[in-house]
Design an enzyme around this catalytic site. Structure first.
Site, PDB file in Angstrom:
ATOM      1  N   PRO A   1     -35.763  20.828 -63.330  1.00 26.02           N
ATOM      2  CA  PRO A   1     -36.811  20.231 -62.490  1.00 26.02           C
ATOM      3  C   PRO A   1     -37.564  19.120 -63.208  1.00 26.02           C
ATOM      4  CG  PRO A   1     -37.459  22.417 -63.216  1.00 26.02           C
ATOM      5  CD  PRO A   1     -36.039  22.229 -63.647  1.00 26.02           C
ATOM      6  N   GLU A   2     -37.931  18.104 -62.441  1.00 27.30           N
ATOM      7  CA  GLU A   2     -38.652  16.963 -62.995  1.00 27.30           C
ATOM      8  C   GLU A   2     -40.123  17.289 -63.193  1.00 27.30           C
ATOM      9  OE1 GLU A   2     -38.170  13.459 -60.671  1.00 27.30           O
ATOM     10  OE2 GLU A   2     -36.027  13.742 -60.408  1.00 27.30           O
ATOM     11  N   GLY A   3     -40.715  16.637 -64.170  1.00 24.10           N
ATOM     12  CA  GLY A   3     -42.160  16.712 -64.347  1.00 24.10           C
ATOM     13  C   GLY A   3     -42.670  18.043 -64.839  1.00 24.10           C
TER      14      GLY A   3
ATOM     15  N   VAL B   1     -39.733  20.008 -69.401  1.00 26.57           N
ATOM     16  CA  VAL B   1     -38.540  20.669 -69.949  1.00 26.57           C
ATOM     17  C   VAL B   1     -37.381  19.681 -70.085  1.00 26.57           C
ATOM     18  CG1 VAL B   1     -39.140  23.001 -69.232  1.00 26.57           C
ATOM     19  CG2 VAL B   1     -37.940  21.498 -67.630  1.00 26.57           C
ATOM     20  N   SER B   2     -37.710  18.405 -70.176  1.00 29.60           N
ATOM     21  CA  SER B   2     -36.751  17.378 -70.549  1.00 29.60           C
ATOM     22  C   SER B   2     -35.667  17.130 -69.512  1.00 29.60           C
ATOM     23  CB  SER B   2     -36.115  17.726 -71.897  1.00 29.60           C
ATOM     24  OG  SER B   2     -35.471  16.625 -72.450  1.00 29.60           O
ATOM     25  N   SER B   3     -36.082  16.948 -68.261  1.00 28.15           N
ATOM     26  CA  SER B   3     -35.115  16.629 -67.204  1.00 28.15           C
ATOM     27  C   SER B   3     -34.445  15.291 -67.469  1.00 28.15           C
ATOM     28  CB  SER B   3     -35.819  16.608 -65.845  1.00 28.15           C
ATOM     29  OG  SER B   3     -36.858  15.634 -65.823  1.00 28.15           O
ATOM     30  N   SER B   4     -35.176  14.318 -67.968  1.00 29.68           N
ATOM     31  CA  SER B   4     -34.604  12.984 -68.180  1.00 29.68           C
ATOM     32  C   SER B   4     -33.549  13.006 -69.274  1.00 29.68           C
ATOM     33  CB  SER B   4     -35.707  11.978 -68.521  1.00 29.68           C
ATOM     34  OG  SER B   4     -36.390  12.347 -69.707  1.00 29.68           O
ATOM     35  N   ALA B   5     -33.800  13.727 -70.355  1.00 28.02           N
ATOM     36  CA  ALA B   5     -32.826  13.780 -71.442  1.00 28.02           C
ATOM     37  C   ALA B   5     -31.536  14.438 -70.981  1.00 28.02           C
ATOM     38  CB  ALA B   5     -33.403  14.535 -72.644  1.00 28.02           C
TER      39      ALA B   5
ATOM     40  N   ASP C   1     -35.688  15.888 -77.550  1.00 26.34           N
ATOM     41  CA  ASP C   1     -35.168  16.279 -76.246  1.00 26.34           C
ATOM     42  C   ASP C   1     -33.670  16.024 -76.159  1.00 26.34           C
ATOM     43  OD1 ASP C   1     -37.845  16.602 -75.862  1.00 26.34           O
ATOM     44  OD2 ASP C   1     -38.060  15.075 -74.318  1.00 26.34           O
TER      45      ASP C   1
END
Length: 989
Positions: free
Chosen positions: A637-639, A642-646, A689
C-alpha cells in the site's frame, strides 16, 4: 412514492404557499444548474425559493427569471480549491474550509438562523452545504440534501493526501449532515453514510430550448460537419488550442473561453451565456472533465464524452463508472490532451453507442418530494434503503482502507440505480482448487520458480484471466484490466519479477547519514511483468496506435498498465516513445526526465516505472531498440511508510533486466533504483528501502551499513520474538517537505561539524599549550582532521559529538544564514531554500545516536531469551520514536499507536504479569505512515495487536492495516520466464 424515474401522480396542492431556503455550494456550476431545475419546478408550483450561495447571481437569472426567486450571497463552505481546471490542491482546500467554515462557525450559525427565521422558511434544501443542515435543526425547520456526493467523503481523500491535522473537519461535516431529515440521492453517487433516510431520484437535466438544426444554423455549421464541444465547466479554458489538433473538416465549439483568448479558424468561441444543453445536443461528441452537470447531460442526450482525468476529484470514479456502464465515455490521457493528440480519441468517440434509457426528470421528482417534506408528509423510503446503506458502508471501507495495487476498487455490485440493487443476495463466484490450478496450467514456466508464494500464484492467475474476448463482452471490467488484456502478445515470452515492501525495524532516516539499519522484507510485494517486442510486432493500446499512425512513427514504444490505479484516481495507462528518453544519441538528463513526468500529476506514477529504463540507459549504457509492454501489480500500500515506491522500482528494473539478459547483482540493482527515486522521481530518500527490497530474505533482518550500501549480514529473527507493522492511516511521503527539510538540516549539521573540526585542527597544530605528550597531541590533531573530512555523520561517536560539537550546533538556522557562512551543505539530492528556517540540532543528533541504538539493538538480538532482553530492545525502539518526534517527523497517529503499545505493556507490568508487547517506533521517513511493534511470538501478542487496532479505530475512526509476515527479496526470488501453452483453452481463443 413510485419508483424513481416513473411519472408520479400529482400531489394535492399544498395548503399554502411554501418558502424554501436553498443553500448551494459555491464549487462549480454543476450544482447551480441542477438547483435551477429544482427551483423551476418549485416556483411553477407556486412557491417562493430563496437561494443562499456564493455562485454569481447571473448564473440563475440567465435561466430563471421570477419574482419568486431570490438570490442572496452567502459563503458557508468553499468546495475544493483548484490550481487549474484539472487539479485540486488538497491541503489548500482543507485550509480554505477551515478559514471559511470552521473559524467563523458560531457567527455563521447565528446569522443563518436569523435569516431563516426572517423569511419564515418551511424547508431548508442543501446542495450540499453541511452547515445548512445544522442551522435548520437549530431553528427547528426540516432539511433535505440533494446531490451525488457529500463533502465528508471528498475531504476524507484530502486528509489521506495531505495529513491528519484537519481530520476534525470531516467529523464536523458528517455531524452536520446527520441533522438532515432526507437525502435525495442522484445517480452516480458516492457513499454518503451520514444520512439516515435516503431516496433516489432520477438525473436532474436541463431541457432543450432549440433543435440541433437551429443551433447549427445560428453557428454557421453544416448539417454533416463533425462537431466537438470543448467544455471544462466554470474553470477558464485558457489552453493554446491549435488547428491541427482536430481531424480535417471538424469544428470545435469552445465553452468558457476568455475574451482575450485567440482560437484557430476551426474553433468557435461560444458566448458566455450560451445554453450548454443546446450546444451539446447539436454536437457529435464532447471533450471535457467529468462533473455531475456534464455527465448527466451527456447521458441524457446520448452524447459521446471524451474525458480528461482530474486529480483529487474522488467523486469522479463513480460518475466515470456511470458513464462507462452506459457506453458513453472514453478517457483521453492528460499528456495527449495537452500535446494536442486529439484525433484518435475524437474518431473513437464516434464509434460509441450511448445507451442510457433512465429517466431525466429528476428536477420535477425532487421538487415534488421537497414540497411533500415541507408540509410534513413523510416520504416512504423504498425497501432497499438498508441494503444501499450497507453498500455505502462497504464502499467507504474500501476507499479508506484501500491499498494501491490490490485489485479492489468500487465493487461491481455497487448500485448505479435502484433497479440494479435487486433482491438477490450479494455473492461472488467461487473458484474451486481445480479452477485455480488450471489457471497456472495456462502458462509454461521456462525459467524460475514460484517458490510457493501465494501472491505470485495470484498474479499468474490474474494474467490467465486477461482474455481480450471475455473482457470486451463484460461491461463491468475496470479500465485497467481491459487495457492489460490487450497489452501482451500471449504467444511470446514474458518476464516476471517480484519485490517486497519493507518494515523499518531500526535505522530509518539515519540511512542517508551512513547508519547501520535493520530492515524486514514484508509479505506484501509488487509484481511486474515485462514483454519485449520488435516495434512492428508490438500490440499497441488503441490511442497509442492512433498516435503512432498520426505521427508516422514506427519506433519502439513503452506501454505501462498499473493495476490499482483506480483506487487513487490515477490514469491506469502510460505510454511513451523510447525516443522521448533520448536527446539525439544520448539519454536525456535526469532533470529533464523529472520535468517530463511531473507534467501530468495523474501520470507521475510512471516515473517509478519508466524511470528505471532511463537509469539503465544512463548508468549502464544499455541500448533499448525493442518496444516494451509492462504490467505493474502491487500489494504494497502507498503512503504507509513501508516502501511501496522501492518495491515498484526494484520489481520493474529486475523484470526489465531479465527481459534484456542483463546480469545485475541485487546490491547494484538497489543502487540504480535509488537513482530512479532520487533523480527521476525527485524524492530524497536513502538506499535502505531499495536494498531491502532487492537483497532481503524472508524472516531475516537485513543488517546493512549505508556507506553507501554494504550488507553486513542477514540476521535471523530469534524464534521467541516477532515484529508487526501497524498503519496509522496518515499518509507518508518521502517527497514531502518535512522529510526533505530534516535531511537538509542533517547535512547542515554535518557541514558545521566538519568546519568546526577543521578550525580546531588548525588551532591545535599551532598551539603552544602544554600537553601530556607529543603523541597525545598528534592523535588529537589526527582525530580532528578525520572529523574535518567526515563523510557519514553516523561515524561520529555520541560521546565525541557531545564533548566537542553539540554545544555549537544551533537549534534552528535560516537558509540564507547558512549559505552565507558555509557555502553549501554538500548534498546532491536536496537544495537549501534561503528563505526557510531549518531545524539543525535535532536532525544532526538523531543519526549519531540512532547508529549507536541500532548497533546495540543488533547485539541484544543475540542475548539470552529473557524479558530483560525484550525490554531493552523495546526501550531502544521507544528512544528512536521520540528522536523522530524531536526532528519534526512525528504525527498524532503514530504517537497514539506507540502510546497504546506502552499502555498495554505497563498495564501488564502493574498487574504483576509478564508483558507480551515490548516496543514500538515510527518507521521509514516518518510524518505518518506505520509503526513497527516488537513483542513475544505467542498468541497473546497477536490478541493484543488486535486490541490495539480496535482501540485505535475507536479513537480515530480508522482501522489500521496490519503488516504481518515476511517474504524473499527480488534477488532471492530471481525471475520467472513464462509463455502461454500452445494447447491451453485460452490460447485456442
Amino acid at each position: 412514492m413510485p419508483p424513481a424515474g416513473e411519472a408520479a401522480a400529482p400531489s394535492p396542492p399544498p395548503p399554502r404557499r411554501l418558502v424554501f431556503a436553498f443553500y448551494l455550494t459555491g464549487h462549480g456550476f454543476g450544482h447551480a444548474t441542477r438547483a435551477i431545475e429544482v427551483a423551476r419546478h418549485l416556483i411553477a408550483a407556486g412557491h417562493q425559493v430563496h437561494v443562499a450561495t456564493a455562485v454569481p447571481e447571473f448564473v440563475f437569472t440567465a435561466e430563471l427569471r421570477s419574482p419568486a426567486l431570490h438570490i442572496r450571497r452567502a459563503v458557508l463552505d468553499c468546495g475544493a480549491v483548484q490550481t487549474d481546471a484539472l487539479t485540486v490542491d488538497p491541503l489548500a482546500s482543507l485550509d480554505k474550509y477551515h478559514e471559511t467554515a470552521v473559524v467563523p462557525r458560531e457567527s455563521i450559525l447565528t446569522t443563518e438562523a436569523e435569516w431563516l427565521t426572517s423569511i419564515k422558511a418551511d424547508l431548508v434544501i442543501s446542495d450540499v452545504v453541511p452547515m445548512a443542515c445544522r442551522v435548520a435543526a437549530d431553528v427547528g425547520i426540516p432539511s433535505a440534501c440533494i446531490g451525488n456526493f457529500s463533502w465528508d467523503y471528498i475531504y476524507a481523500e484530502y486528509i489521506v493526501a495531505s495529513g491528519d491535522h484537519h481530520r476534525s473537519i470531516v467529523w464536523q461535516i458528517a455531524e452536520d449532515y446527520a441533522h438532515c431529515d432526507l437525502l435525495l440521492r442522484l445517480p452516480g453517487y458516492c457513499p454518503m453514510l451520514a444520512f439516515r433516510d435516503v431516496t433516489d431520484v432520477p438525473l436532474v437535466v436541463r431541457g432543450l430550448r432549440r433543435s440541433r438544426p437551429e443551433v447549427r444554423k445560428e453557428l454557421g455549421i453544416e448539417a454533416n460537419t463533425k462537431v466537438v464541444v470543448f467544455n471544462f465547466g466554470g474553470q477558464p479554458s485558457g489552453w493554446n488550442l491549435k488547428q491541427e489538433w482536430l481531424p480535417d473538416g471538424w469544428i470545435c465549439l469552445v465553452c468558457g473561453a476568455s475574451d482575450s483568448q485567440e482560437v484557430p479558424p476551426n474553433f468557435i468561441k461560444l458566448a458566455k451565456d450560451a445554453y450548454t444543453p443546446d450546444v451539446m445536443a447539436a454536437s457529435d461528441c464532447m471533450l471535457g472533465k467529468i462533473g455531475y452537470g456534464t455527465a448527466s447531460e451527456a447521458l441524457a442526450y446520448k452524447l459521446p464524452f471524451i474525458f480528461v482525468r482530474r486529480d483529487y476529484f474522488n467523486e469522479e470514479p463513480f460518475l466515470r463508472n456511470l458513464l462507462e456502464h452506459y457506453q458513453n465515455s472514453i478517457e483521453m490521457t492528460r499528456r495527449d490532451f495537452l500535446n494536442g493528440h486529439w484525433k484518435p480519441y475524437l474518431l473513437r468517440a464516434l464509434t460509441l453507442q450511448p445507451c442510457y434509457d433512465g429517466a431525466t426528470n429528476g428536477g420535477e421528482v425532487a421538487a415534488r418530494i421537497l414540497q411533500d417534506t415541507a408540509v410534513g408528509k413523510k416520504c416512504i423510503s423504498d425497501k432497499f434503503n438498508g441494503a444501499r446503506r450497507l453498500q455505502d458502508a462497504i464502499v467507504l471501507g474500501y476507499q479508506l482502507q484501500r491499498a494501491s495495487g490490490r485489485d479492489v476498487a468500487i465493487p461491481d455490485w455497487y448500485s448505479l440505480s435502484e433497479t440494479e440493487v435487486g433482491v438477490c443476495p450479494i455473492s461472488r463466484k467461487t473458484k474451486t482448487k481445480e479452477n485455480t490450478e488450471s489457471c497456472f496450467e495456462d502458462f509454461e514456466i521456462l525459467h524460475g520458480d514460484m517458490q510457493g508464494l501465494p501472491d505470485t500464484m495470484a498474479f499468474l492467475k490474474s494474467l490467465s484471466e486477461l482474455n481480450q474476448i471475455e473482457l470486451k463482452s463484460n461491461k463491468k471490467q475496470p479500465g485497467e484490466r481491459i487495457a492489460a488484456s490487450v497489452l501482451f502478445d500471449w504467444e511470446e515470452e514474458m518476464y516476471i519479477a517480484r519485490a517486497p515492501g519493507r518494515l523499518d525495524v531500526m535505522g530509518g532516516i539515519a540511512d542517508y547519514s551512513g547508519s547501520l539499519v535493520l530492515q524486514l522484507p514484508l509479505r506484501e510485494a509488487c509484481h511486474v511483468a515485462v514483454q519485449r517486442n520488435h516495434p512492428s510486432n508490438q500490440k499497441l493500446l488503441e490511442h497509442t496506435q492512433a498516435r503512432q499512425l498520426e505521427n508516422g512513427g514506427t519506433g519502439p514504444v513503452v506501454q505501462i498498465v498499473s493495476f490499482g490505479s483506480e483506487l487513487s484516481n490515477r490514469s491506469p495507462t502510460f505510454d511513451m516513445n523510447l525516443s522521448d528518453l533520448m536527446d539525439r544519441d544520448k539519454p536525456i538528463s535526469y532533470k529533464n526526465a523529472r520535468e517530463y513526468f511531473c507534467g501530468n500529476p495523474s501520470q507521475k506514477w510512471a516515473a517509478y516505472v519508466a524511470g528505471t529504463i532511463l537509469v539503465l540507459m544512463t548508468e549502464l549504457d544499455v541500448k533499448f531498440n525493442d518496444s516494451m509492454s509492462i504490467l505493474v501489480s502491487s500489494d504494497v500500500p502507498e503512503g504507509k511508510g513501508v516502501s511501496s515506491s522501492a518495491s515498484v522500482e526494484v520489481a520493474t528494473m529486475a523484470a526489465v533486466a531479465a527481459a534484456y539478459g542483463l546480469n545485475i547483482a541485487p546490491r547494484d540493482l538497489a543502487l540504480l533504483c535509488q537513482k530512479v527515486e532520487n533523480h527521476v522521481v525527485g524524492a530524497p530518500c536513502g538506499v535502505m528501502d531499495q536494498m531491502t527490497s532487492a537483497c532481503g530474505e524472508a524472516n531475516k533482518l537485513l543488517a546493512m551499513v549505508c556507506q553507501p550500501a554494504e550488507v553486513k549480514e542477514l540476521v535471523a529473527i530469534p524464534t521467541h520474538m516477532r515484529f508487526w507493522g501497524l498503519d496509522s492511516g496518515i499518509r507518508h511521503s518521502v517527497g514531502g517537505g518535512d522529510y526533505g527539510s530534516v535531511r537538509v538540516g542533517t547535512y547542515m549539521g554535518r557541514k558545521m561539524i566538519k568546519c568546526a573540526a577543521s578550525d580546531l585542527a588548525s588551532e591545535s597544530s599551532i598551539s603552544d599549550a602544554p600537553v601530556q605528550s607529543n603523541d597525545y597531541k598528534q592523535n588529537a590533531i589526527d582525530l580532528l582532521k578525520s572529523e574535518a573530512s567526515l563523510e557519514y555523520l553516523c561515524n561520529m561517536p555520541p560521546h565525541r559529538y557531545e564533548a566537542v560539537y553539540a554545544k555549537d550546533i544551533p537549534e534552528v538556522i535560516t537558509g540564507d544564514t547558512f549559505l552565507e557562512k558555509y557555502g553549501d551543505h554538500d548534498d546532491t539530492v536536496t537544495s537549501i531554500d534561503p528563505k526557510r528556517d531549518y531545524s539543525v540540532k535535532a536532525p544532526t543528533r538523531h543519526p549519531i545516536y540512532e547508529n549507536f541504538r541500532v548497533e546495540t539493538f543488533k547485539a541484544l538480538l543475540e542475548a539470552a531469551n529473557t524479558d530483560e532482553q525484550l525490554s531493552a530492545l523495546g526501550e531502544l525502539m521507544y528512544q528512536c520514536h521520540y528522536s523522530y518526534n524531536a526532528c519534526g517527523l512525528g504525527s498524532d497517529g503514530t504517537d497514539h499507536l506507540v502510546n497504546l503499545v506502552q499502555e498495554m505493556q505497563h498495564r501488564k507490568m502493574s498487574q504483576g504479569e509478564s508483558p507480551s508487547l515490548f516496543g514500538a517506533k515510527i518507521t521509514g521517513g516518518g510524518s505518518g505512515g506505520s509503526v513497527c511493534v516488537m513483542g513475544k511470538n505467542c498468541p497473546k501478542s497477536s490478541e493484543e495487536i488486535v486490541e490495539i487496532q480496535q482501540r485505535y479505530q475507536a479513537a480515530t475512526g480508522y482501522l489500521p492495516i496490519l503488516f504481518d509476515g515476511s517474504s524473499p527479496g527480488a534477488g532471492k526470488f530471481g525471475y520467472l520466464k513464462i509463455r502461454r501453452r500452445r494447447s491451453s483453452p485460452l490460447a485456442a481463443k
